[in-house]
Every structure is written in structure tokens, then in C-alpha cells.
Design a protein around this motif. Structure first.
Motif, PDB file in Angstrom:
ATOM      1  N   ALA A 189      31.872  -6.331  15.347  1.00 38.56           N
ATOM      2  CA  ALA A 189      31.744  -5.731  14.018  1.00 38.56           C
ATOM      3  C   ALA A 189      32.462  -6.576  12.971  1.00 38.56           C
ATOM      4  CB  ALA A 189      32.291  -4.313  14.030  1.00 38.56           C
ATOM      5  N   ARG A 190      33.623  -7.112  13.331  1.00 43.10           N
ATOM      6  CA  ARG A 190      34.336  -7.984  12.392  1.00 43.10           C
ATOM      7  C   ARG A 190      33.531  -9.252  12.122  1.00 43.10           C
ATOM      8  NH1 ARG A 190      39.042  -5.862  14.935  1.00 43.10           N
ATOM      9  NH2 ARG A 190      38.915  -7.397  16.625  1.00 43.10           N
ATOM     10  N   ARG A 191      32.919  -9.806  13.165  1.00 44.89           N
ATOM     11  CA  ARG A 191      32.079 -10.987  12.965  1.00 44.89           C
ATOM     12  C   ARG A 191      30.888 -10.657  12.076  1.00 44.89           C
ATOM     13  NH1 ARG A 191      33.916 -12.172  18.273  1.00 44.89           N
ATOM     14  NH2 ARG A 191      32.274 -10.986  19.290  1.00 44.89           N
ATOM     15  N   ALA A 192      30.310  -9.474  12.257  1.00 48.44           N
ATOM     16  CA  ALA A 192      29.190  -9.060  11.410  1.00 48.44           C
ATOM     17  C   ALA A 192      29.621  -8.983   9.948  1.00 48.44           C
ATOM     18  CB  ALA A 192      28.650  -7.713  11.875  1.00 48.44           C
ATOM     19  N   GLY A 193      30.818  -8.457   9.716  1.00 48.05           N
ATOM     20  CA  GLY A 193      31.309  -8.313   8.355  1.00 48.05           C
ATOM     21  C   GLY A 193      31.462  -9.631   7.618  1.00 48.05           C
ATOM     22  N   ARG A 194      31.816 -10.683   8.345  1.00 51.22           N
ATOM     23  CA  ARG A 194      32.012 -11.966   7.675  1.00 51.22           C
ATOM     24  C   ARG A 194      30.797 -12.888   7.800  1.00 51.22           C
ATOM     25  NH1 ARG A 194      35.689 -12.726  12.256  1.00 51.22           N
ATOM     26  NH2 ARG A 194      34.858 -14.316  13.687  1.00 51.22           N
ATOM     27  N   SER A 195      29.863 -12.582   8.705  1.00 41.95           N
ATOM     28  CA  SER A 195      28.761 -13.511   8.975  1.00 41.95           C
ATOM     29  C   SER A 195      27.413 -13.089   8.401  1.00 41.95           C
ATOM     30  CB  SER A 195      28.584 -13.688  10.497  1.00 41.95           C
ATOM     31  OG  SER A 195      29.748 -14.206  11.087  1.00 41.95           O
ATOM     32  N   LEU A 196      27.188 -11.796   8.192  1.00 41.64           N
ATOM     33  CA  LEU A 196      25.864 -11.327   7.784  1.00 41.64           C
ATOM     34  C   LEU A 196      25.784 -11.170   6.268  1.00 41.64           C
ATOM     35  CD1 LEU A 196      25.123  -8.595  10.480  1.00 41.64           C
ATOM     36  CD2 LEU A 196      24.894 -11.085  10.629  1.00 41.64           C
ATOM     37  N   LEU A 197      24.703 -11.652   5.707  1.00 44.51           N
ATOM     38  CA  LEU A 197      24.456 -11.541   4.272  1.00 44.51           C
ATOM     39  C   LEU A 197      23.035 -11.012   4.091  1.00 44.51           C
ATOM     40  CD1 LEU A 197      26.259 -12.247   1.837  1.00 44.51           C
ATOM     41  CD2 LEU A 197      25.044 -14.415   1.677  1.00 44.51           C
ATOM     42  N   ILE A 198      22.913  -9.836   3.469  1.00 44.42           N
ATOM     43  CA  ILE A 198      21.614  -9.189   3.283  1.00 44.42           C
ATOM     44  C   ILE A 198      21.117  -9.452   1.866  1.00 44.42           C
ATOM     45  CG2 ILE A 198      20.328  -7.025   3.370  1.00 44.42           C
ATOM     46  CD1 ILE A 198      22.601  -5.927   5.161  1.00 44.42           C
ATOM     47  N   PHE A 199      19.957 -10.067   1.752  1.00 48.34           N
ATOM     48  CA  PHE A 199      19.390 -10.356   0.435  1.00 48.34           C
ATOM     49  C   PHE A 199      18.697  -9.117  -0.129  1.00 48.34           C
ATOM     50  CE2 PHE A 199      20.754 -14.429   1.310  1.00 48.34           C
ATOM     51  CZ  PHE A 199      20.520 -15.278   0.237  1.00 48.34           C
ATOM     52  N   SER A 200      18.658  -9.024  -1.460  1.00 50.26           N
ATOM     53  CA  SER A 200      18.163  -7.808  -2.106  1.00 50.26           C
ATOM     54  C   SER A 200      17.662  -8.122  -3.502  1.00 50.26           C
ATOM     55  CB  SER A 200      19.306  -6.785  -2.188  1.00 50.26           C
ATOM     56  OG  SER A 200      19.059  -5.797  -3.152  1.00 50.26           O
ATOM     57  N   GLY A 201      16.583  -7.458  -3.896  1.00 52.18           N
ATOM     58  CA  GLY A 201      16.100  -7.606  -5.257  1.00 52.18           C
ATOM     59  C   GLY A 201      17.064  -7.039  -6.278  1.00 52.18           C
ATOM     60  N   LEU A 202      17.853  -6.050  -5.890  1.00 56.01           N
ATOM     61  CA  LEU A 202      18.778  -5.390  -6.814  1.00 56.01           C
ATOM     62  C   LEU A 202      20.148  -6.043  -6.842  1.00 56.01           C
ATOM     63  CD1 LEU A 202      19.463  -3.152  -8.783  1.00 56.01           C
ATOM     64  CD2 LEU A 202      19.815  -1.607  -6.842  1.00 56.01           C
ATOM     65  N   TRP A 203      20.686  -6.383  -5.670  1.00 50.62           N
ATOM     66  CA  TRP A 203      22.071  -6.874  -5.609  1.00 50.62           C
ATOM     67  C   TRP A 203      22.160  -8.390  -5.461  1.00 50.62           C
ATOM     68  CZ3 TRP A 203      23.865  -2.472  -6.969  1.00 50.62           C
ATOM     69  CH2 TRP A 203      23.397  -1.289  -6.397  1.00 50.62           C
ATOM     70  N   GLY A 204      21.054  -9.066  -5.230  1.00 52.03           N
ATOM     71  CA  GLY A 204      21.087 -10.487  -4.943  1.00 52.03           C
ATOM     72  C   GLY A 204      21.350 -10.706  -3.472  1.00 52.03           C
ATOM     73  N   ALA A 205      22.576 -10.492  -3.068  1.00 50.63           N
ATOM     74  CA  ALA A 205      22.954 -10.539  -1.656  1.00 50.63           C
ATOM     75  C   ALA A 205      24.256  -9.772  -1.490  1.00 50.63           C
ATOM     76  CB  ALA A 205      23.114 -11.974  -1.172  1.00 50.63           C
ATOM     77  N   VAL A 206      24.363  -9.030  -0.392  1.00 51.09           N
ATOM     78  CA  VAL A 206      25.581  -8.258  -0.108  1.00 51.09           C
ATOM     79  C   VAL A 206      25.958  -8.418   1.355  1.00 51.09           C
ATOM     80  CG1 VAL A 206      25.265  -6.521  -1.921  1.00 51.09           C
ATOM     81  CG2 VAL A 206      24.217  -6.165   0.336  1.00 51.09           C
ATOM     82  N   ARG A 207      27.226  -8.200   1.646  1.00 53.22           N
ATOM     83  CA  ARG A 207      27.674  -8.164   3.031  1.00 53.22           C
ATOM     84  C   ARG A 207      27.507  -6.748   3.563  1.00 53.22           C
ATOM     85  NH1 ARG A 207      29.615 -13.044   4.243  1.00 53.22           N
ATOM     86  NH2 ARG A 207      30.528 -14.327   2.588  1.00 53.22           N
ATOM     87  N   VAL A 208      27.502  -6.598   4.882  1.00 56.72           N
ATOM     88  CA  VAL A 208      27.234  -5.289   5.478  1.00 56.72           C
ATOM     89  C   VAL A 208      28.338  -4.286   5.163  1.00 56.72           C
ATOM     90  CG1 VAL A 208      25.784  -6.172   7.331  1.00 56.72           C
ATOM     91  CG2 VAL A 208      28.257  -5.987   7.692  1.00 56.72           C
ATOM     92  N   THR A 209      29.506  -4.781   4.766  1.00 58.16           N
ATOM     93  CA  THR A 209      30.621  -3.894   4.435  1.00 58.16           C
ATOM     94  C   THR A 209      30.634  -3.485   2.971  1.00 58.16           C
ATOM     95  OG1 THR A 209      31.979  -5.885   4.158  1.00 58.16           O
ATOM     96  CG2 THR A 209      32.122  -4.738   6.276  1.00 58.16           C
ATOM     97  N   ASP A 210      29.827  -4.107   2.137  1.00 56.83           N
ATOM     98  CA  ASP A 210      29.769  -3.748   0.720  1.00 56.83           C
ATOM     99  C   ASP A 210      29.190  -2.349   0.554  1.00 56.83           C
ATOM    100  OD1 ASP A 210      30.848  -6.051  -0.475  1.00 56.83           O
ATOM    101  OD2 ASP A 210      28.931  -7.102  -0.352  1.00 56.83           O
ATOM    102  N   ARG A 211      29.804  -1.551  -0.282  1.00 58.87           N
ATOM    103  CA  ARG A 211      29.354  -0.173  -0.490  1.00 58.87           C
ATOM    104  C   ARG A 211      28.328  -0.126  -1.617  1.00 58.87           C
ATOM    105  NH1 ARG A 211      32.340   3.624   2.066  1.00 58.87           N
ATOM    106  NH2 ARG A 211      31.663   5.193   0.572  1.00 58.87           N
ATOM    107  N   ILE A 212      27.116   0.335  -1.288  1.00 62.01           N
ATOM    108  CA  ILE A 212      26.017   0.418  -2.255  1.00 62.01           C
ATOM    109  C   ILE A 212      25.311   1.755  -2.109  1.00 62.01           C
ATOM    110  CG2 ILE A 212      25.635  -2.084  -2.338  1.00 62.01           C
ATOM    111  CD1 ILE A 212      23.256  -1.647  -0.397  1.00 62.01           C
ATOM    112  N   PRO A 213      24.640   2.233  -3.162  1.00 63.58           N
ATOM    113  CA  PRO A 213      23.803   3.425  -3.031  1.00 63.58           C
ATOM    114  C   PRO A 213      22.411   3.047  -2.535  1.00 63.58           C
ATOM    115  CG  PRO A 213      23.869   2.730  -5.314  1.00 63.58           C
ATOM    116  CD  PRO A 213      24.757   1.778  -4.554  1.00 63.58           C
ATOM    117  N   SER A 214      21.670   4.019  -2.068  1.00 60.18           N
ATOM    118  CA  SER A 214      20.274   3.802  -1.703  1.00 60.18           C
ATOM    119  C   SER A 214      19.471   3.529  -2.976  1.00 60.18           C
ATOM    120  CB  SER A 214      19.738   5.043  -0.986  1.00 60.18           C
ATOM    121  OG  SER A 214      18.434   4.814  -0.512  1.00 60.18           O
TER     122      SER A 214
END
Length: 254
Positions: A102-127
Motif C-alpha cells: 500500500a505504501r508503494r502504491a501511494g508513491r508509485s501510482l498516478l491516476i490521470f483525470s480530465g478534472l484533476w490532471g493527475a492524482v495519487r491514490v492517497t489524494d482526497r477527491i469527490p466523485s
């Protein structure tokens, strides 16, 4: 290692957590671009519902997504890893990773998004509902909007190791690795071995399992060649399709 993921159309509900704080999101260099998109999207969805539905490409059955977008500033926020659902994220199974993975996921994964650009899995966002293919009235095409902002932010986020790019084409257009970052970037295509064809559901699920395997193994490949060897050691059938391009062959579609 940095893994670039697409978002999912399906998303969990926002829940009742504290509302969005743009200043708290990772990659602070994207804050100004994020503020622009959030502002435009909220304004659009708080106005003419039919126009908003047309701009966002929403069917009649998804009409409720317009009201959800209008409430983004006050909606509850949850970790992005809990918001994104769907085939890839089900196979990845973030919630069932052990503490180290889970710690590796937090620092390694980056999710791209039309709204946020890109966020990490630990970033708090609304639906929300806003794909990269959307053209907002005041900003134009989101892919072009994000290319400018990401050009100065993502090379630093890429660090010095492997960049594993698992994004779909729409999201890949928002940032393309260049120079020495491109040289250590790998893309993966998942093929049904008997037919040598890509099957969408199968492709997404296998990519989710690949990411999970890398996280749980603790492997940190430095580039495409090392990734090929790691994946083979983890039991995947891998062929090199070209510079930085790997094909993973799977017999069963599930």
C-alpha cells in the motif's frame, strides 16, 4: 517506479468526508490548472442542465451526474484509490494490499483525470464526471489544457526509475514522456494469446493484476528491459514488441 493509470468511468460515491482541498493534492504545480477546470465545470453544471449534459456527453440516464458536478466544492472527499472503480481497479485491489504494498502504491501510482490532471491514490477527491475528451466552454479541449501544465510537472514526478504507462490514448495525450524519461518508459499491450487480439475487459483486468504483482513483489525495475525480466519472473508471458513496448500474452479471458 511510476505507474501511469487511466481513471474509470464508474466511481464510488463521495461519502461524507471533509470537502475537497485543492491545495492539499499532490503535484502542486497543477493547482492553477485544476482550479480553472473545477471552476468551469461547476459553473457549467450549475447552469443549463441540458447544455451541461451535451458538453459532458452524458446520456439521459446519467443526468444526475450534472448535479453532482455542481456540488464539487462542498461534496465529501475520499482517497482517489477508493473513488475509482471498474475492471482495472477491481483487479488491482488496493484495499486488500498489505501495508508495504500500500505504501508503494501511494508513491508509485498516478491516476490521470480530465478534472484533476493527475492524482495519487492517497489524494482526497469527490466523485465527479468529466472525461479527458470534454471541451469546456471557457477552456476548450481538456487534453490540450493539461498538456501545458503537465509539461513542467510530470518530468520531476517521473523520478529516475521506470515509467510504466498503462493509460488509454485519450489520457496519454495529456502528457507524453520525452528525452531520457521516454527512454525508460514502457507501455504494455495485453493480448489474448490464441487470437493475438486485444479484448477490452481482459486488457484492463490483466493490467490491474500486473500492477498488483509489481506492488506486492516490491520490484523496482529501472527501465523496460528490467520490467520484461521482472514480469517473466512473476509468471507473465512477455514479448518485446519494440523499443519500450511490451506484449503480455494471456490464454484465458477472465
Amino acid at each position: 517506479m511510476l505507474v501511469l493509470l487511466p481513471p474509470s468511468e464508474g466511481k464510488a460515491s463521495s461519502g461524507r468526508g471533509a470537502p475537497l482541498k485543492l491545495e492539499a493534492l499532490s503535484l502542486p504545480g497543477l493547482r492553477e490548472a485544476r482550479e480553472a477546470v473545477v471552476g468551469e465545470l461547476v459553473e457549467l453544471c450549475a447552469g443549463d442542465e441540458e447544455k451541461a449534459r451535451e458538453v459532458l456527453g452524458l446520456s439521459e440516464g446519467l443526468r444526475g451526474e450534472v448535479a453532482k458536478n455542481a456540488e464539487l466544492p462542498t461534496a465529501g472527499a475520499r482517497p482517489a484509490g477508493e473513488i475509482y472503480t471498474g475492471v482495472l481497479y477491481d483487479a488491482l485491489g488496493l484495499a486488500t494490499l498489505d501495508a508495504d504494498a500500500a505504501r508503494r502504491a501511494g508513491r508509485s501510482l498516478l491516476i490521470f483525470s480530465g478534472l484533476w490532471g493527475a492524482v495519487r491514490v492517497t489524494d482526497r477527491i469527490p466523485s465527479y464526471r468529466c472525461s479527458m475528451g470534454v471541451k469546456l466552454p471557457g477552456l476548450g479541449a481538456l487534453g490540450a489544457h493539461w498538456r501545458g501544465a503537465m509539461g513542467g510537472v510530470l518530468p520531476e514526478a517521473a523520478g529516475k526509475g521506470l515509467v510504466l504507462d498503462l493509460r488509454s490514448s485519450a489520457y496519454a495525450a495529456a502528457w507524453k514522456p520525452k528525452g531520457e524519461v521516454a527512454a525508460r518508459t514502457a507501455t504494455v499491450r495485453v493480448l489474448h494469446a490464441p487470437t493475438r487480439k486485444v479484448v477490452s475487459h481482459f486488457n484492463k483486468a490483466t493490467k490491474g493484476r500486473i500492477v498488483r504483482s509489481l506492488l506486492t513483489s516490491g520490484a523496482e525495475p529501472a527501465g523496460p528491459a528490467e520490467l520484461t525480466e521482472v514480469l517473466r519472473e512473476l509468471g507473465y508471458v512477455v514479448e518485446v514488441a519494440g523499443p519500450g513496448r511490451l506484449d503480455v500474452l494471456v490464454d484465458e479471458i477472465h
